[in-house]
Design an enzyme around this catalytic site. Structure first.
Site, PDB file in Angstrom:
ATOM      1  N   ASP A  65       0.688  -1.104  -0.033  1.00 29.71           N
ATOM      2  CA  ASP A  65       0.032  -0.087   0.018  1.00 29.71           C
ATOM      3  C   ASP A  65       0.936   1.146   0.217  1.00 29.71           C
ATOM      4  OD1 ASP A  65      -2.085   1.693   0.093  1.00 29.71           O
ATOM      5  OD2 ASP A  65      -2.815   1.412   2.099  1.00 29.71           O
ATOM      6  N   THR A  86       6.869   2.290  -0.020  1.00 28.39           N
ATOM      7  CA  THR A  86       7.702   3.336   0.372  1.00 28.39           C
ATOM      8  C   THR A  86       7.250   4.574  -0.622  1.00 28.39           C
ATOM      9  OG1 THR A  86       9.696   1.927   0.763  1.00 28.39           O
ATOM     10  CG2 THR A  86      10.318   4.111  -0.354  1.00 28.39           C
ATOM     11  N   ASN A 111      10.896  -8.133  -7.615  1.00 30.05           N
ATOM     12  CA  ASN A 111      10.355  -7.000  -8.471  1.00 30.05           C
ATOM     13  C   ASN A 111      11.420  -5.954  -8.577  1.00 30.05           C
ATOM     14  OD1 ASN A 111      10.497  -4.109  -6.410  1.00 30.05           O
ATOM     15  ND2 ASN A 111      10.666  -5.601  -5.032  1.00 30.05           N
ATOM     16  N   MET A 113      10.158  -2.250  -8.921  1.00 29.27           N
ATOM     17  CA  MET A 113       9.265  -1.231  -9.101  1.00 29.27           C
ATOM     18  C   MET A 113       9.809  -0.027  -9.226  1.00 29.27           C
ATOM     19  SD  MET A 113       6.442  -3.217  -8.832  1.00 29.27           S
ATOM     20  CE  MET A 113       5.389  -2.029  -8.564  1.00 29.27           C
ATOM     21  N   GLY A 114      10.914   0.316  -8.432  1.00 30.39           N
ATOM     22  CA  GLY A 114      11.600   1.536  -8.388  1.00 30.39           C
ATOM     23  C   GLY A 114      10.870   2.583  -7.559  1.00 30.39           C
ATOM     24  N   PHE A 115      10.105   2.415  -6.494  1.00 31.76           N
ATOM     25  CA  PHE A 115       9.599   3.502  -5.746  1.00 31.76           C
ATOM     26  C   PHE A 115       8.592   4.142  -6.412  1.00 31.76           C
ATOM     27  CE2 PHE A 115      13.352   4.079  -2.736  1.00 31.76           C
ATOM     28  CZ  PHE A 115      13.012   3.072  -2.068  1.00 31.76           C
ATOM     29  N   ASN A 140       7.155   4.414   5.511  1.00 31.91           N
ATOM     30  CA  ASN A 140       8.274   4.098   4.927  1.00 31.91           C
ATOM     31  C   ASN A 140       8.685   5.186   3.696  1.00 31.91           C
ATOM     32  OD1 ASN A 140      10.107   2.670   2.887  1.00 31.91           O
ATOM     33  ND2 ASN A 140      10.195   1.035   4.719  1.00 31.91           N
ATOM     34  N   SER A 176      16.500  -0.519  -0.659  1.00 31.07           N
ATOM     35  CA  SER A 176      16.135  -1.368  -1.851  1.00 31.07           C
ATOM     36  C   SER A 176      17.115  -1.217  -2.883  1.00 31.07           C
ATOM     37  CB  SER A 176      15.056  -0.173  -2.426  1.00 31.07           C
ATOM     38  OG  SER A 176      14.669  -0.612  -3.581  1.00 31.07           O
ATOM     39  N   LYS A 218      15.536   0.595   7.787  1.00 38.49           N
ATOM     40  CA  LYS A 218      15.109  -0.861   6.938  1.00 38.49           C
ATOM     41  C   LYS A 218      16.496  -1.096   6.179  1.00 38.49           C
ATOM     42  CE  LYS A 218      11.963  -3.460   4.307  1.00 38.49           C
ATOM     43  NZ  LYS A 218      10.525  -3.541   3.669  1.00 38.49           N
TER      44      LYS A 218
END
Length: 337
Positions: A65, A86, A111, A113-115, A140, A176, A218
Site C-alpha cells: 500500500d 515506500t 520486483n 518497482m523503483g519506488f 516508509n 532497496s 530498514k
C-alpha cells in the site's frame, strides 16, 4: 474464500495489474454488507514496542500500500500494524512495466518497482481522510530517483517533517536494490551523517508536536557479519528506535537457484527466509536487546514466523506470504502468538 475466487478470476492478468485490481475489489467488498467475508476479529494481545501499543505481532510490510489507498482494508483484515510506502518526496512512476514477477513454485517474488508512488503529500492526505483505523500506522520513506546520493539526506528529512505528525512510526528505506546507489547510505560517513541528521530532526519535531515518533532503519539482507556489526554500532550510537530486517535480496546464487527465468530486481518470499533470519540473529546479538527488530523477509508460515521471533525479532511483517496464501495466513499467524 473470497480472496481465492477473486484471485482465480484475475489469474491471467499481469502480476502488478492483478494485485492492484484485487485490492480495489476487496476494498469495495469491505464497504458493503458482505464485508464479513473479509473482516477478521482477533483478541488484542497488546504488545508494547518502541513505546507503542500493537494489538498483535503481525504487520503489513511496505510495498503493498504505497499511497495509503487501503489503510482501512488492511486494518479490518487484522494487521496489528500497517507500513505504508515506500513513498518519496516527489511523485515518480518507477521502472517500466512489467516489473513484478511471481514464482509460485518457490513462493518467491522478484520486483523492480523503483519506488513508484504519488508522493508524500498525497499519502498524508489519504491518511487524513481515514476514520476508525485501529492499527498502528508506519510510513516508509525513500529518496527520489533523480536525487543525488550526496543530497539524499535532504529528501529523508523533508519527508520526516511532513510525515511526523500523521504517523505512529517512520521507517527509512536505504536498502532497496532498485534505486541506484541507495544501499551506499547503509555504510560509512553517509550512514552516520544520515542517522545524526534524522535524530536531530526527530528531537526538533518532538518538541514542536509534543509527540515522540519512533524512527526505524530498514536494512538489506545482502550484508556480511562485519557490515552488520558496523551498522549495529551506528544504530546504537545514535539511539535509533528500531531496525527492520530485511529488504529484498539481489544475491544471484539465491535468485538463480529459485528462479531459472532470472529477472532483474529484488527477490522476496520464501527463498529470502533463511538469509533474513540469519541477519536478525546476528543483529540481535550485536544490539543486545537495546533496539527492537522487526522481522521481515520470507515469512510464509507459522514455522518461518517463529524462526524470526526465536532469532530476536519483536514483531514480524509479511508481504509475499499474503500474496500467495491470502487472508488465511493472517489468521494462522496471529492465532499462533
Amino acid at each position: 474464500m473470497i480472496y481465492k475466487i477473486i484471485n482465480f478470476i484475475l489469474s491471467k492478468k499481469d502480476h502488478e495489474e492483478k494485485k492492484d485490481l484485487l485490492l480495489k475489489i476487496m476494498k469495495f467488498f469491505n464497504k458493503t454488507p458482505l464485508n464479513f467475508l473479509i473482516k477478521n476479529k482477533f483478541p488484542n494481545n497488546n504488545i508494547s514496542c518502541m513505546g507503542l501499543n500493537f494489538k498483535n505481532i503481525l504487520g503489513l510490510a511496505a510495498g503493498l500500500d504505497k499511497n495509503g489507498d487501503y489503510i482501512k482494508l488492511f486494518s479490518d483484515i487484522g494487521f496489528g500494524f500497517i507500513e505504508l510506502g515506500t513513498v518519496t518526496l516527489k511523485p515518480q512512476h518507477g521502472e517500466k512495466k512489467p516489473r513484478l514477477f511471481c514464482f509460485p513454485n518457490v513462493y518467491g517474488i522478484i520486483n523492480r518497482m523503483g519506488f513508484n508512488n504519488n508522493g508524500i503529500e498525497n499519502l498524508i492526505e489519504n491518511i487524513k481522510n481515514e476514520k476508525n483505523v485501529k492499527s498502528i500506522l508506519g510510513i516508509n520513506i525513500g529518496k527520489n530517483k533523480d536525487t543525488l546520493i550526496e543530497k539524499a539526506k535532504d529528501d529523508y528529512l523533508i519527508c520526516i517533517n511532513k510525515a511526523y505528525y500523521y504517523s505512529d512510526y517512520i521507517s527509512i528505506n536505504i536498502s532497496s536494490p532498485n534505486t541506484k546507489d541507495l544501499r551506499k547510505l547503509q555504510f560509512g560517513e553517509l550512514f552516520s551523517d544520515l542517522l545524526k541528521s534524522i535524530k536531530e530532526e526527530q528531537n526538533k519535531l518532538n518538541k514542536i508536536y509534543n509527540k515522540y515518533v519512533p524512527i526505524l532503519i530498514k536494512i538489506s539482507p545482502d550484508i556480511n557479519n562485519s557490515e552488520i556489526i558496523q551498522i549495529s554500532d551506528c544504530l546504537l550510537s545514535y539511539n535509533i528506535d528500531g531496525v527492520i530486517a530485511t529488504n529484498t535480496t539481489v544475491n544471484k546464487d539465491i535468485i538463480m537457484r529459485c528462479c531459472n527465468n532470472c529477472e532483474k530486481g529484488g527477490l522476496s518470499g520464501a527463498p529470502l527466509n533463511e538469509n533474513s533470519t540469519r541477519i536478525i540473529k546476528k543483529l540481535s546479538k550485536e544490539l543486545k536487546g537495546k533496539i527492537p527488530i522487526i522481522g521481515s523477509g520470507g515469512i510464509i508460515s507459522v514455522k518461518s514466523a517463529k524462526e524470526k521471533i526465536k532469532a530476536g525479532a519483536s514483531l514480524i511483517q509479511i508481504y509475499s506470504g499474503l500474496v500467495f496464501f491470502g487472508l488465511k495466513i493472517i489468521k494462522k499467524l496471529i492465532k499462533s502468538f
